[in-house]
Design an enzyme around this catalytic site. Structure first.
Site, PDB file in Angstrom:
ATOM      1  N   ASP A 147      50.249  40.089  53.062  1.00  0.00           N
ATOM      2  CA  ASP A 147      50.907  39.236  54.068  1.00  0.00           C
ATOM      3  C   ASP A 147      51.474  37.970  53.426  1.00  0.00           C
ATOM      4  O   ASP A 147      52.578  37.530  53.768  1.00  0.00           O
ATOM      5  CB  ASP A 147      49.927  38.847  55.176  1.00  0.00           C
ATOM      6  CG  ASP A 147      49.747  39.937  56.224  1.00  0.00           C
ATOM      7  OD1 ASP A 147      50.478  40.952  56.161  1.00  0.00           O
ATOM      8  OD2 ASP A 147      48.883  39.764  57.108  1.00  0.00           O
ATOM      9  N   ARG A 189      44.925  57.597  38.301  1.00  0.00           N
ATOM     10  CA  ARG A 189      43.511  57.271  38.112  1.00  0.00           C
ATOM     11  C   ARG A 189      42.686  57.641  39.357  1.00  0.00           C
ATOM     12  O   ARG A 189      43.070  58.548  40.096  1.00  0.00           O
ATOM     13  CB  ARG A 189      43.388  55.786  37.720  1.00  0.00           C
ATOM     14  CG  ARG A 189      44.123  55.484  36.392  1.00  0.00           C
ATOM     15  CD  ARG A 189      44.010  54.026  35.994  1.00  0.00           C
ATOM     16  NE  ARG A 189      42.602  53.640  35.807  1.00  0.00           N
ATOM     17  CZ  ARG A 189      42.179  52.377  35.776  1.00  0.00           C
ATOM     18  NH1 ARG A 189      43.072  51.390  35.916  1.00  0.00           N
ATOM     19  NH2 ARG A 189      40.902  52.102  35.618  1.00  0.00           N
ATOM     20  N   GLU A 230      55.768  43.724  41.030  1.00  0.00           N
ATOM     21  CA  GLU A 230      54.351  44.031  40.793  1.00  0.00           C
ATOM     22  C   GLU A 230      54.231  44.755  39.447  1.00  0.00           C
ATOM     23  O   GLU A 230      55.048  45.643  39.165  1.00  0.00           O
ATOM     24  CB  GLU A 230      53.920  44.930  41.946  1.00  0.00           C
ATOM     25  CG  GLU A 230      52.551  45.498  41.873  1.00  0.00           C
ATOM     26  CD  GLU A 230      52.346  46.591  42.921  1.00  0.00           C
ATOM     27  OE1 GLU A 230      51.192  46.928  43.159  1.00  0.00           O
ATOM     28  OE2 GLU A 230      53.329  47.106  43.484  1.00  0.00           O
ATOM     29  N   HIS A 254      51.423  46.706  36.685  1.00  0.00           N
ATOM     30  CA  HIS A 254      50.091  47.215  36.321  1.00  0.00           C
ATOM     31  C   HIS A 254      50.159  47.748  34.903  1.00  0.00           C
ATOM     32  O   HIS A 254      51.088  48.506  34.584  1.00  0.00           O
ATOM     33  CB  HIS A 254      49.638  48.334  37.272  1.00  0.00           C
ATOM     34  CG  HIS A 254      49.538  47.861  38.678  1.00  0.00           C
ATOM     35  ND1 HIS A 254      48.501  47.061  39.108  1.00  0.00           N
ATOM     36  CD2 HIS A 254      50.363  48.025  39.723  1.00  0.00           C
ATOM     37  CE1 HIS A 254      48.701  46.764  40.377  1.00  0.00           C
ATOM     38  NE2 HIS A 254      49.820  47.327  40.776  1.00  0.00           N
ATOM     39  N   LEU A 255      49.183  47.378  34.083  1.00  0.00           N
ATOM     40  CA  LEU A 255      49.151  47.895  32.713  1.00  0.00           C
ATOM     41  C   LEU A 255      48.933  49.402  32.714  1.00  0.00           C
ATOM     42  O   LEU A 255      49.591  50.141  31.997  1.00  0.00           O
ATOM     43  CB  LEU A 255      48.024  47.208  31.938  1.00  0.00           C
ATOM     44  CG  LEU A 255      48.262  45.721  31.626  1.00  0.00           C
ATOM     45  CD1 LEU A 255      46.944  45.041  31.307  1.00  0.00           C
ATOM     46  CD2 LEU A 255      49.247  45.570  30.481  1.00  0.00           C
ATOM     47  N   SER A 256      47.982  49.845  33.527  1.00  0.00           N
ATOM     48  CA  SER A 256      47.695  51.274  33.641  1.00  0.00           C
ATOM     49  C   SER A 256      48.544  51.865  34.766  1.00  0.00           C
ATOM     50  O   SER A 256      49.299  51.146  35.433  1.00  0.00           O
ATOM     51  CB  SER A 256      46.202  51.486  33.935  1.00  0.00           C
ATOM     52  OG  SER A 256      45.892  51.021  35.245  1.00  0.00           O
ATOM     53  N   PRO A 301      41.876  39.417  39.866  1.00  0.00           N
ATOM     54  CA  PRO A 301      40.506  39.519  39.365  1.00  0.00           C
ATOM     55  C   PRO A 301      40.363  40.385  38.123  1.00  0.00           C
ATOM     56  O   PRO A 301      40.996  41.443  38.019  1.00  0.00           O
ATOM     57  CB  PRO A 301      39.743  40.161  40.532  1.00  0.00           C
ATOM     58  CG  PRO A 301      40.542  39.831  41.730  1.00  0.00           C
ATOM     59  CD  PRO A 301      41.974  39.756  41.277  1.00  0.00           C
ATOM     60  N   ASN A 302      39.527  39.902  37.240  1.00  0.00           N
ATOM     61  CA  ASN A 302      39.090  40.612  36.027  1.00  0.00           C
ATOM     62  C   ASN A 302      40.141  40.698  34.929  1.00  0.00           C
ATOM     63  O   ASN A 302      39.848  41.153  33.821  1.00  0.00           O
ATOM     64  CB  ASN A 302      38.566  42.033  36.373  1.00  0.00           C
ATOM     65  CG  ASN A 302      37.467  41.983  37.398  1.00  0.00           C
ATOM     66  OD1 ASN A 302      36.514  41.236  37.220  1.00  0.00           O
ATOM     67  ND2 ASN A 302      37.578  42.726  38.482  1.00  0.00           N
ATOM     68  N   ARG A 308      42.459  53.952  43.757  1.00  0.00           N
ATOM     69  CA  ARG A 308      43.581  53.185  43.203  1.00  0.00           C
ATOM     70  C   ARG A 308      44.930  53.723  43.672  1.00  0.00           C
ATOM     71  O   ARG A 308      45.980  53.168  43.345  1.00  0.00           O
ATOM     72  CB  ARG A 308      43.533  53.209  41.663  1.00  0.00           C
ATOM     73  CG  ARG A 308      42.322  52.540  41.084  1.00  0.00           C
ATOM     74  CD  ARG A 308      42.382  52.480  39.557  1.00  0.00           C
ATOM     75  NE  ARG A 308      41.039  52.362  39.014  1.00  0.00           N
ATOM     76  CZ  ARG A 308      40.386  51.207  38.850  1.00  0.00           C
ATOM     77  NH1 ARG A 308      40.964  50.074  39.174  1.00  0.00           N
ATOM     78  NH2 ARG A 308      39.165  51.187  38.353  1.00  0.00           N
ATOM     79  N   ASN A 357      50.255  40.835  38.912  1.00  0.00           N
ATOM     80  CA  ASN A 357      49.316  41.922  38.687  1.00  0.00           C
ATOM     81  C   ASN A 357      48.069  41.512  39.455  1.00  0.00           C
ATOM     82  O   ASN A 357      47.304  40.658  38.996  1.00  0.00           O
ATOM     83  CB  ASN A 357      49.009  42.123  37.199  1.00  0.00           C
ATOM     84  CG  ASN A 357      48.073  43.306  36.991  1.00  0.00           C
ATOM     85  OD1 ASN A 357      47.458  43.812  37.932  1.00  0.00           O
ATOM     86  ND2 ASN A 357      47.962  43.761  35.748  1.00  0.00           N
ATOM     87  N   TYR A 371      43.350  49.570  29.262  1.00  0.00           N
ATOM     88  CA  TYR A 371      44.249  48.414  29.422  1.00  0.00           C
ATOM     89  C   TYR A 371      44.829  47.895  28.110  1.00  0.00           C
ATOM     90  O   TYR A 371      45.645  46.970  28.121  1.00  0.00           O
ATOM     91  CB  TYR A 371      43.490  47.279  30.133  1.00  0.00           C
ATOM     92  CG  TYR A 371      43.015  47.675  31.515  1.00  0.00           C
ATOM     93  CD1 TYR A 371      43.920  48.029  32.509  1.00  0.00           C
ATOM     94  CD2 TYR A 371      41.656  47.717  31.823  1.00  0.00           C
ATOM     95  CE1 TYR A 371      43.497  48.412  33.770  1.00  0.00           C
ATOM     96  CE2 TYR A 371      41.223  48.099  33.084  1.00  0.00           C
ATOM     97  CZ  TYR A 371      42.140  48.442  34.049  1.00  0.00           C
ATOM     98  OH  TYR A 371      41.721  48.827  35.298  1.00  0.00           O
ATOM     99  N   HIS A 373      44.659  47.267  45.867  1.00  0.00           N
ATOM    100  CA  HIS A 373      44.227  48.433  46.642  1.00  0.00           C
ATOM    101  C   HIS A 373      43.495  48.043  47.921  1.00  0.00           C
ATOM    102  O   HIS A 373      43.068  48.918  48.679  1.00  0.00           O
ATOM    103  CB  HIS A 373      43.313  49.302  45.767  1.00  0.00           C
ATOM    104  CG  HIS A 373      43.839  49.478  44.374  1.00  0.00           C
ATOM    105  ND1 HIS A 373      45.067  50.050  44.124  1.00  0.00           N
ATOM    106  CD2 HIS A 373      43.332  49.117  43.160  1.00  0.00           C
ATOM    107  CE1 HIS A 373      45.287  50.051  42.809  1.00  0.00           C
ATOM    108  NE2 HIS A 373      44.249  49.490  42.218  1.00  0.00           N
ATOM    109  N   ARG A 425      38.045  44.219  28.084  1.00  0.00           N
ATOM    110  CA  ARG A 425      37.775  45.059  29.246  1.00  0.00           C
ATOM    111  C   ARG A 425      38.459  46.424  29.069  1.00  0.00           C
ATOM    112  O   ARG A 425      39.692  46.509  29.029  1.00  0.00           O
ATOM    113  CB  ARG A 425      38.344  44.376  30.492  1.00  0.00           C
ATOM    114  CG  ARG A 425      38.260  45.183  31.757  1.00  0.00           C
ATOM    115  CD  ARG A 425      39.080  44.565  32.861  1.00  0.00           C
ATOM    116  NE  ARG A 425      38.997  45.381  34.051  1.00  0.00           N
ATOM    117  CZ  ARG A 425      39.870  45.332  35.048  1.00  0.00           C
ATOM    118  NH1 ARG A 425      40.893  44.490  34.994  1.00  0.00           N
ATOM    119  NH2 ARG A 425      39.735  46.117  36.085  1.00  0.00           N
ATOM    120  N   ALA A 481      42.478  44.818  41.217  1.00  0.00           N
ATOM    121  CA  ALA A 481      41.977  45.690  42.275  1.00  0.00           C
ATOM    122  C   ALA A 481      42.349  45.211  43.678  1.00  0.00           C
ATOM    123  O   ALA A 481      42.276  45.995  44.637  1.00  0.00           O
ATOM    124  CB  ALA A 481      40.467  45.849  42.150  1.00  0.00           C
TER     125      ALA A 481
END
Ligand code: DQA
Length: 146
Positions: A87, A107, A98, A100-102, A10-11, A111, A74, A23, A80, A18, A77
């Site tokens: 699963d 943070r 996995e 993550h940019l950040s 998402p997002n 998170r 990625n 990011y 989290h 964004r 959210a």
């Protein structure tokens, strides 16, 4: 199977506009194109799926059992919160990385919890665009015959 599945949650479709201070200014398409070029250099094709819907991501992971050698994800959210995505990934037997940019650990407290870290082979966080390239390198290395 010579396909790597890159999944974006998402997002992430809004990357570029964004929170660029967190990011970066690259769009999702730019990250995907860079990852695809890296995968193709190693002899793999890369398929990308982005969804804002948890169920669609889960069904894409299910289908990947028949189409993809490895998954890079990625999950945004959902990282989290989603035990269901966790699963689903656990059922996929190929390499899973996995990205993550950040750096979520640096943070907000919400998170810091991850439902995915325990079911992937490795996590790359806080490296921006480089994370996607290193994720491709990681799955290619994990897929190499030992
Ligand atoms: C993210 C980090 C998540 O906490 C956040 O919800 C995102 C992006 C990252 O790439 O840094 O959507 O996965």
């Amino acid at each position: 199977m010579r396909e790597i599945l890159l999944l974006s949650g998402p997002n992430l479709d809004l990357l570029g506009t964004r929170s660029p201070e967190i990011y970066g200014s690259a769009t999702l398409e730019e990250h995907v194109n860079a990852a695809r070029a890296r995968a193709e250099l190693a002899g793999y094709r890369l398929r990308h799926v982005q969804s804002n819907f948890e169920g669609e991501l889960i069904e894409t992971v299910h289908a990947a059992r028949d189409s993809s050698a490895a998954i890079i994800i990625n999950a945004g959210a959902l990282t989290h919160s989603s035990w269901a995505l966790s699963d689903a990934l656990a059922i996929f037997s190929g390499p899973k990385i996995e990205v993550h940019l950040s750096n979520p650990a640096a943070r907000e407290p919400f998170r810091h919890r991850t439902t995915l870290a325990a079911v992937v082979d490795g996590s790359l966080a806080g490296l921006g665009a480089l994370g996607y390239l290193l994720a491709v390198d990681a799955v290619v290395a994990l897929l190499a015959p030992r």
